[in-house]
Design an enzyme around this catalytic site. Sequence first.
Site, PDB file in Angstrom:
ATOM      1  N   ARG A  18       0.833  -1.203   0.000  1.00  0.00           N
ATOM      2  CA  ARG A  18       0.000   0.000   0.000  1.00  0.00           C
ATOM      3  C   ARG A  18       0.868   1.252   0.000  1.00  0.00           C
ATOM      4  O   ARG A  18       1.778   1.367   0.818  1.00  0.00           O
ATOM      5  CB  ARG A  18      -0.911   0.007   1.232  1.00  0.00           C
ATOM      6  CG  ARG A  18      -2.225   0.708   1.004  1.00  0.00           C
ATOM      7  CD  ARG A  18      -3.116   0.635   2.218  1.00  0.00           C
ATOM      8  NE  ARG A  18      -3.519  -0.710   2.586  1.00  0.00           N
ATOM      9  CZ  ARG A  18      -4.370  -0.981   3.568  1.00  0.00           C
ATOM     10  NH1 ARG A  18      -4.892   0.005   4.261  1.00  0.00           N
ATOM     11  NH2 ARG A  18      -4.693  -2.218   3.848  1.00  0.00           N
ATOM     12  N   SER A 106      -8.039  -0.338   0.405  1.00  0.00           N
ATOM     13  CA  SER A 106      -8.977  -0.521   1.519  1.00  0.00           C
ATOM     14  C   SER A 106      -9.627   0.790   1.942  1.00  0.00           C
ATOM     15  O   SER A 106     -10.291   1.439   1.153  1.00  0.00           O
ATOM     16  CB  SER A 106      -8.245  -1.197   2.678  1.00  0.00           C
ATOM     17  OG  SER A 106      -9.129  -1.542   3.704  1.00  0.00           O
ATOM     18  N   HIS A 107      -9.416   1.215   3.207  1.00  0.00           N
ATOM     19  CA  HIS A 107     -10.070   2.400   3.756  1.00  0.00           C
ATOM     20  C   HIS A 107      -9.198   3.650   3.647  1.00  0.00           C
ATOM     21  O   HIS A 107      -9.587   4.712   4.122  1.00  0.00           O
ATOM     22  CB  HIS A 107     -10.406   2.166   5.232  1.00  0.00           C
ATOM     23  CG  HIS A 107      -9.189   1.877   6.062  1.00  0.00           C
ATOM     24  ND1 HIS A 107      -8.597   0.641   6.090  1.00  0.00           N
ATOM     25  CD2 HIS A 107      -8.429   2.673   6.860  1.00  0.00           C
ATOM     26  CE1 HIS A 107      -7.536   0.685   6.882  1.00  0.00           C
ATOM     27  NE2 HIS A 107      -7.412   1.901   7.358  1.00  0.00           N
ATOM     28  N   LYS A 116      -3.774  -6.699  -2.228  1.00  0.00           N
ATOM     29  CA  LYS A 116      -3.901  -7.778  -1.254  1.00  0.00           C
ATOM     30  C   LYS A 116      -3.755  -9.094  -2.015  1.00  0.00           C
ATOM     31  O   LYS A 116      -4.194  -9.193  -3.158  1.00  0.00           O
ATOM     32  CB  LYS A 116      -5.260  -7.719  -0.555  1.00  0.00           C
ATOM     33  CG  LYS A 116      -5.455  -6.485   0.325  1.00  0.00           C
ATOM     34  CD  LYS A 116      -6.836  -6.456   0.976  1.00  0.00           C
ATOM     35  CE  LYS A 116      -7.001  -5.216   1.844  1.00  0.00           C
ATOM     36  NZ  LYS A 116      -8.336  -5.129   2.456  1.00  0.00           N
ATOM     37  N   ASP A 242     -16.339  -0.149   4.426  1.00  0.00           N
ATOM     38  CA  ASP A 242     -15.116   0.585   4.118  1.00  0.00           C
ATOM     39  C   ASP A 242     -14.894   0.545   2.594  1.00  0.00           C
ATOM     40  O   ASP A 242     -15.746   0.063   1.849  1.00  0.00           O
ATOM     41  CB  ASP A 242     -13.928   0.031   4.902  1.00  0.00           C
ATOM     42  CG  ASP A 242     -13.434  -1.306   4.378  1.00  0.00           C
ATOM     43  OD1 ASP A 242     -14.244  -2.079   3.832  1.00  0.00           O
ATOM     44  OD2 ASP A 242     -12.221  -1.596   4.507  1.00  0.00           O
ATOM     45  N   ASP A 244     -13.205  -1.138   0.406  1.00  0.00           N
ATOM     46  CA  ASP A 244     -13.269  -2.377  -0.399  1.00  0.00           C
ATOM     47  C   ASP A 244     -14.232  -3.401   0.199  1.00  0.00           C
ATOM     48  O   ASP A 244     -14.261  -4.562  -0.215  1.00  0.00           O
ATOM     49  CB  ASP A 244     -11.875  -2.985  -0.593  1.00  0.00           C
ATOM     50  CG  ASP A 244     -11.216  -3.441   0.700  1.00  0.00           C
ATOM     51  OD1 ASP A 244     -11.544  -2.898   1.769  1.00  0.00           O
ATOM     52  OD2 ASP A 244     -10.353  -4.337   0.642  1.00  0.00           O
ATOM     53  N   ASP A 246     -14.577  -5.057   3.032  1.00  0.00           N
ATOM     54  CA  ASP A 246     -14.265  -6.220   3.874  1.00  0.00           C
ATOM     55  C   ASP A 246     -14.431  -5.880   5.357  1.00  0.00           C
ATOM     56  O   ASP A 246     -14.279  -6.738   6.210  1.00  0.00           O
ATOM     57  CB  ASP A 246     -12.871  -6.794   3.579  1.00  0.00           C
ATOM     58  CG  ASP A 246     -11.730  -5.815   3.796  1.00  0.00           C
ATOM     59  OD1 ASP A 246     -11.991  -4.662   4.218  1.00  0.00           O
ATOM     60  OD2 ASP A 246     -10.571  -6.185   3.534  1.00  0.00           O
ATOM     61  N   ARG A 247     -14.779  -4.596   5.666  1.00  0.00           N
ATOM     62  CA  ARG A 247     -15.023  -4.188   7.055  1.00  0.00           C
ATOM     63  C   ARG A 247     -16.403  -3.552   7.158  1.00  0.00           C
ATOM     64  O   ARG A 247     -16.827  -2.834   6.260  1.00  0.00           O
ATOM     65  CB  ARG A 247     -13.961  -3.190   7.523  1.00  0.00           C
ATOM     66  CG  ARG A 247     -12.572  -3.795   7.548  1.00  0.00           C
ATOM     67  CD  ARG A 247     -11.616  -2.943   8.334  1.00  0.00           C
ATOM     68  NE  ARG A 247     -11.446  -1.629   7.768  1.00  0.00           N
ATOM     69  CZ  ARG A 247     -11.340  -0.520   8.489  1.00  0.00           C
ATOM     70  NH1 ARG A 247     -11.417  -0.558   9.807  1.00  0.00           N
ATOM     71  NH2 ARG A 247     -11.165   0.638   7.908  1.00  0.00           N
ATOM     72  N   HIS A 329     -13.357  -6.015  10.776  1.00  0.00           N
ATOM     73  CA  HIS A 329     -13.163  -7.258  10.010  1.00  0.00           C
ATOM     74  C   HIS A 329     -13.859  -8.373  10.801  1.00  0.00           C
ATOM     75  O   HIS A 329     -13.486  -8.650  11.940  1.00  0.00           O
ATOM     76  CB  HIS A 329     -11.675  -7.620   9.900  1.00  0.00           C
ATOM     77  CG  HIS A 329     -10.895  -6.776   8.946  1.00  0.00           C
ATOM     78  ND1 HIS A 329     -10.927  -6.961   7.594  1.00  0.00           N
ATOM     79  CD2 HIS A 329     -10.038  -5.753   9.165  1.00  0.00           C
ATOM     80  CE1 HIS A 329     -10.122  -6.084   7.004  1.00  0.00           C
ATOM     81  NE2 HIS A 329      -9.573  -5.340   7.943  1.00  0.00           N
TER      82      HIS A 329
END
Length: 462
Positions: A18, A106-107, A116, A242, A244, A246-247, A329
């Site tokens: 990232r 992600s966030h 990832k 978030d 993507d 996943d949260r 998560h």
Amino acid sequence: MEHQRNIDSSILREYDIRGVYDKTFFIEDAYAIGRAFGSLIVRNNGKKVVVSYDGRVSSPDLEAALVDGLKKCGLEVVRIGRGPTPMLYYAATTMEADGAVMVTASHNPKEYNGMKFMLAGKSFFGKQIQELGVQVAKGDVVPEGIGSVRKVDIVDEYVTRLLKDFGITDRKLKVVWDNSNSAAGEVLTKLVQQLPGEHIVLNGTIDGNFPAHSPDPTVPKNLVQLQDEVAKRQADIGIAFDGDADRIGVIDDKGNILWGDQLMIVYSRDILPDNQGATIIADVKASQILFEEVKKAGGNPLMWCTGHSLIKSKMAETKALLGGEMSGHIFFADKWYGFDDALYVAVRTLDIVSRLKGPLSEITESLPKAISTPEIRFDCPDDRKFDVVREVAARLQAEKADVVTIDGVRVNTADGWWLLRASNTQASLVARAESTTGDGLENLKNALKSQLSASGVELPEV
């Protein structure tokens, strides 16, 4: 050797790659990483890799370069297009792929991007990420081969599977969703069309500029729009994602935020009646109340290291049915595949709420109460942060304190507990404390300050 490339070491994180696009993370990096990661798959006797990307402005170009690198390893590259990270996990699992790569940050704010990875059905993280960086720098890749690329639209299949675990009840919920302009947009649109009840979607358009607010549901200000809409609509629940997806973030009917450990209590109580003795995993930042409630419900609570890759790996090892982090998560292995999927968690949450006799706020307000600090994050150089934690742990162990050292140091006292750990992703230390009384919390904060001071570090005012 071919394609030697020195990538910025700052982008090699604990759980992923990232960095800031076109400043520390470049198109050429994506190609080189594709060549290197693809070579790992080939050397692992793999043949198939699945690729997806999020809604960030830079993601399509990065994905194209990545695919080119993977293809030149001689692999069959399956492109499932733009979507949430968990859809990639689902595709990789059901297609029995040998590897998977998601282009996402992600966030993180809009200027970031990253990747990832999964290798042979498992999380790819930690030392493996560092070794991948070395491999890229050396140009250590398999000879160029003739691979193939095909596109597969998996959205409908994924949505059908998400819906499978929603039970039929008489209660029709009114639900407000905040997509946060995340990569879940198109999937969420199809999902809500098939769920019973009334559904209002905020920020449903995928937009990598995140115009409404930052796509991080752990930050209370990012949930204000959702809280306002839940109140205005007199909705039963609010759900946020978030960047993507996943949260997850969850708001009850009164606008209360249910944090990760509180959600875990709700899910544990639902799963455990039919699965007595099942292992439930939560990270070291979770409330002691969660571990006690899991035990009360007949489960086997296990405290583990923070980090989605670490929790997933521990779940596979222990055959745990549920795992979760304070960051949102949540990992269901009960009826699901054990990976973090906010869309699936949302469906399971709605299934539970639709079976409640009263509103969700009755559950929120009935949970045992504790007083805690927020997560306190403060600067500490990378070459010092782990030493500070080790010094604190050594002093406490010498004092025969009740200490857990699986991830940093968590200290249990008569007043409650406090935690100190080194961030895996930033030059910082992270602390948290929890008590059942205000005086107890002050005692814990003073103990933490005292230990940090002995190591020459000052705790910010909380």
